[in-house]
Design a protein around this motif. Structure first.
Motif, mmCIF file in Angstrom:
data_model
loop_
_atom_site.group_PDB
_atom_site.id
_atom_site.type_symbol
_atom_site.label_atom_id
_atom_site.label_comp_id
_atom_site.label_asym_id
_atom_site.label_seq_id
_atom_site.Cartn_x
_atom_site.Cartn_y
_atom_site.Cartn_z
ATOM 1 N N ALA A 154 0.837 -1.206 0.000
ATOM 2 C CA ALA A 154 0.000 0.000 0.000
ATOM 3 C C ALA A 154 0.866 1.248 0.000
ATOM 4 O O ALA A 154 0.579 2.222 -0.715
ATOM 5 C CB ALA A 154 -0.933 -0.009 1.205
ATOM 6 N N ILE A 155 1.936 1.247 0.770
ATOM 7 C CA ILE A 155 2.860 2.394 0.795
ATOM 8 C C ILE A 155 3.481 2.584 -0.596
ATOM 9 O O ILE A 155 3.578 3.707 -1.099
ATOM 10 C CB ILE A 155 3.958 2.192 1.861
ATOM 11 N N THR A 156 3.915 1.516 -1.234
ATOM 12 C CA THR A 156 4.515 1.584 -2.564
ATOM 13 C C THR A 156 3.495 2.088 -3.582
ATOM 14 O O THR A 156 3.803 2.956 -4.422
ATOM 15 C CB THR A 156 5.046 0.201 -2.993
ATOM 16 N N LEU A 157 2.299 1.539 -3.526
ATOM 17 C CA LEU A 157 1.248 1.970 -4.449
ATOM 18 C C LEU A 157 0.924 3.447 -4.257
ATOM 19 O O LEU A 157 0.790 4.188 -5.239
ATOM 20 C CB LEU A 157 -0.004 1.108 -4.258
ATOM 21 N N CYS A 158 0.814 3.881 -2.993
ATOM 22 C CA CYS A 158 0.558 5.309 -2.728
ATOM 23 C C CYS A 158 1.708 6.173 -3.215
ATOM 24 O O CYS A 158 1.501 7.275 -3.724
ATOM 25 C CB CYS A 158 0.321 5.533 -1.237
ATOM 26 N N GLY A 159 2.927 5.684 -3.085
ATOM 27 C CA GLY A 159 4.084 6.426 -3.584
ATOM 28 C C GLY A 159 4.048 6.575 -5.096
ATOM 29 O O GLY A 159 4.330 7.648 -5.643
ATOM 30 N N ILE A 160 3.700 5.502 -5.787
ATOM 31 C CA ILE A 160 3.624 5.557 -7.259
ATOM 32 C C ILE A 160 2.499 6.497 -7.697
ATOM 33 O O ILE A 160 2.684 7.349 -8.568
ATOM 34 C CB ILE A 160 3.428 4.136 -7.836
ATOM 35 N N VAL A 161 1.338 6.334 -7.082
ATOM 36 C CA VAL A 161 0.204 7.198 -7.422
ATOM 37 C C VAL A 161 0.523 8.650 -7.085
ATOM 38 O O VAL A 161 0.222 9.578 -7.847
ATOM 39 C CB VAL A 161 -1.081 6.717 -6.718
ATOM 40 N N GLY A 162 1.165 8.879 -5.937
ATOM 41 C CA GLY A 162 1.539 10.236 -5.554
ATOM 42 C C GLY A 162 2.535 10.843 -6.523
ATOM 43 O O GLY A 162 2.451 12.028 -6.874
ATOM 44 N N PHE A 163 3.502 10.039 -6.956
ATOM 45 C CA PHE A 163 4.484 10.537 -7.930
ATOM 46 C C PHE A 163 3.812 10.900 -9.252
ATOM 47 O O PHE A 163 4.101 11.946 -9.834
ATOM 48 C CB PHE A 163 5.572 9.477 -8.156
ATOM 49 N N ILE A 164 2.904 10.044 -9.699
ATOM 50 C CA ILE A 164 2.168 10.333 -10.939
ATOM 51 C C ILE A 164 1.303 11.579 -10.765
ATOM 52 O O ILE A 164 1.258 12.445 -11.650
ATOM 53 C CB ILE A 164 1.327 9.108 -11.363
ATOM 54 N N ALA A 165 0.646 11.699 -9.617
ATOM 55 C CA ALA A 165 -0.182 12.882 -9.346
ATOM 56 C C ALA A 165 0.669 14.141 -9.244
ATOM 57 O O ALA A 165 0.214 15.241 -9.542
ATOM 58 C CB ALA A 165 -0.990 12.679 -8.072
ATOM 59 N N PHE A 166 1.928 13.986 -8.803
ATOM 60 C CA PHE A 166 2.832 15.127 -8.698
ATOM 61 C C PHE A 166 3.340 15.556 -10.081
ATOM 62 O O PHE A 166 3.493 16.746 -10.351
ATOM 63 C CB PHE A 166 4.009 14.744 -7.786
ATOM 64 N N ILE A 167 3.598 14.606 -10.970
ATOM 65 C CA ILE A 167 4.164 14.895 -12.285
ATOM 66 C C ILE A 167 3.081 15.244 -13.316
ATOM 67 O O ILE A 167 3.293 16.085 -14.198
ATOM 68 C CB ILE A 167 4.978 13.674 -12.789
ATOM 69 N N ALA A 168 1.919 14.629 -13.240
ATOM 70 C CA ALA A 168 0.871 14.799 -14.259
ATOM 71 C C ALA A 168 0.434 16.242 -14.463
ATOM 72 O O ALA A 168 0.261 16.667 -15.613
ATOM 73 C CB ALA A 168 -0.327 13.919 -13.925
ATOM 74 N N PRO A 169 0.241 17.048 -13.410
ATOM 75 C CA PRO A 169 -0.177 18.432 -13.659
ATOM 76 C C PRO A 169 0.831 19.234 -14.481
ATOM 77 O O PRO A 169 0.453 20.124 -15.245
ATOM 78 C CB PRO A 169 -0.329 19.024 -12.260
ATOM 79 N N ASP A 170 2.111 18.898 -14.337
ATOM 80 C CA ASP A 170 3.120 19.600 -15.123
ATOM 81 C C ASP A 170 2.916 19.342 -16.612
ATOM 82 O O ASP A 170 2.938 20.265 -17.428
ATOM 83 C CB ASP A 170 4.514 19.169 -14.683
ATOM 84 N N PHE A 171 2.692 18.088 -16.982
ATOM 85 C CA PHE A 171 2.446 17.766 -18.382
ATOM 86 C C PHE A 171 1.119 18.354 -18.868
ATOM 87 O O PHE A 171 1.026 18.887 -19.966
ATOM 88 C CB PHE A 171 2.448 16.252 -18.600
ATOM 89 N N ALA A 172 0.100 18.237 -18.019
ATOM 90 C CA ALA A 172 -1.217 18.756 -18.400
ATOM 91 C C ALA A 172 -1.189 20.275 -18.529
ATOM 92 O O ALA A 172 -1.813 20.835 -19.432
ATOM 93 C CB ALA A 172 -2.265 18.330 -17.373
ATOM 94 N N THR A 173 -0.453 20.947 -17.658
ATOM 95 C CA THR A 173 -0.384 22.409 -17.722
ATOM 96 C C THR A 173 0.279 22.856 -19.012
ATOM 97 O O THR A 173 -0.182 23.796 -19.664
ATOM 98 C CB THR A 173 0.386 22.955 -16.502
ATOM 99 N N ARG A 174 1.347 22.193 -19.390
ATOM 100 C CA ARG A 174 2.016 22.549 -20.650
ATOM 101 C C ARG A 174 1.077 22.383 -21.835
ATOM 102 O O ARG A 174 1.005 23.247 -22.699
ATOM 103 C CB ARG A 174 3.261 21.696 -20.837
ATOM 104 N N GLN A 175 0.367 21.263 -21.871
ATOM 105 C CA GLN A 175 -0.567 21.029 -22.975
ATOM 106 C C GLN A 175 -1.704 22.043 -22.953
ATOM 107 O O GLN A 175 -2.119 22.556 -23.987
ATOM 108 C CB GLN A 175 -1.136 19.608 -22.906
ATOM 109 N N TRP A 176 -2.214 22.331 -21.776
ATOM 110 C CA TRP A 176 -3.312 23.273 -21.632
ATOM 111 C C TRP A 176 -2.882 24.680 -22.067
ATOM 112 O O TRP A 176 -3.600 25.359 -22.789
ATOM 113 C CB TRP A 176 -3.800 23.264 -20.193
ATOM 114 N N VAL A 177 -1.717 25.107 -21.642
ATOM 115 C CA VAL A 177 -1.211 26.427 -22.031
ATOM 116 C C VAL A 177 -0.964 26.474 -23.531
ATOM 117 O O VAL A 177 -1.271 27.471 -24.192
ATOM 118 C CB VAL A 177 0.067 26.770 -21.229
ATOM 119 N N PHE A 178 -0.444 25.405 -24.095
ATOM 120 C CA PHE A 178 -0.221 25.360 -25.546
ATOM 121 C C PHE A 178 -1.542 25.465 -26.299
ATOM 122 O O PHE A 178 -1.652 26.218 -27.268
ATOM 123 C CB PHE A 178 0.498 24.062 -25.927
#
Length: 176
Positions: A8-32
């Motif tokens: 559960a800790i590992t899964l939360c870490g992976i999901v948290g990392f994806i949730a931390f990185i995803a807005p950066d990619f989405a923001t770039r696409q959205w701004v573009f």
């Protein structure tokens, strides 16, 4: 139990990392996408404004008769308003005669059913009339704008030169 905890800790870490990185990619696409949309809107506004300037210049130069243009356009506005009222009346009568809306409402009281159905028919026909009449108002406002720009043509020309550049104005005037 410990394996489930660490999974559960590992899964939360992976999901948290994806949730931390995803807005950066989405923001770039959205701004573009927003920047692309803004440039397209700007180009469209420029094209529409230059088309309007071409029309006003032709009317001012006498290449197109202003009285015929305004008369024909005003007649189009009037006919469109009359047709929109006619279509709204036809929709009201057809909805009343075919009893289309009576199947939607399941009430046993005849008077209340007919009042609700008549009210819905009025709303539909009035909404249709409002949409079509709104188109008439928009066209009339455009005619009023053309008339105002013709009366202050030199000031309008200076404004277009300031906004879009002298090259565009000279190109339009050379086509006349």
């Amino acid at each position: 139990m410990a394996a489930i905890f660490w999974s559960a800790i590992t899964l939360c870490g992976i999901v948290g990392f994806i949730a931390f990185i995803a807005p950066d990619f989405a923001t770039r696409q959205w701004v573009f996408c927003l920047a692309k949309w803004k440039t397209l809107q700007f180009k469209r506004a420029r094209l529409n404004e230059l088309k309007l300037f071409t029309l006003v210049t032709r009317l001012h130069a006498g290449k197109r008769d202003i009285y015929i243009f305004l008369t024909m356009s005003s007649q189009i506005v009037a006919v469109n308003a009359i047709v929109s009222a006619g279509i709204a009346a036809i929709v009201f009568v057809s909805l009343e005669s075919t009893a289309t809306l009576k199947t939607v409402i399941h009430l046993n009281i005849r008077f209340a059913e007919s009042v609700i159905v008549a009210f819905m028919e009025l709303i539909v026909s009035f909404g249709l009339f409002a949409v079509l009449f709104g188109c008439c108002i928009r066209l009339f406002r455009r005619l009023w704008s053309i008339r105002r720009k013709l009366s202050n043509y030199e000031e309008y020309r200076k404004d277009v030169i300031h906004r879009w550049g002298k090259e565009e104005v000279l190109k339009i005037e050379a086509e006349l």
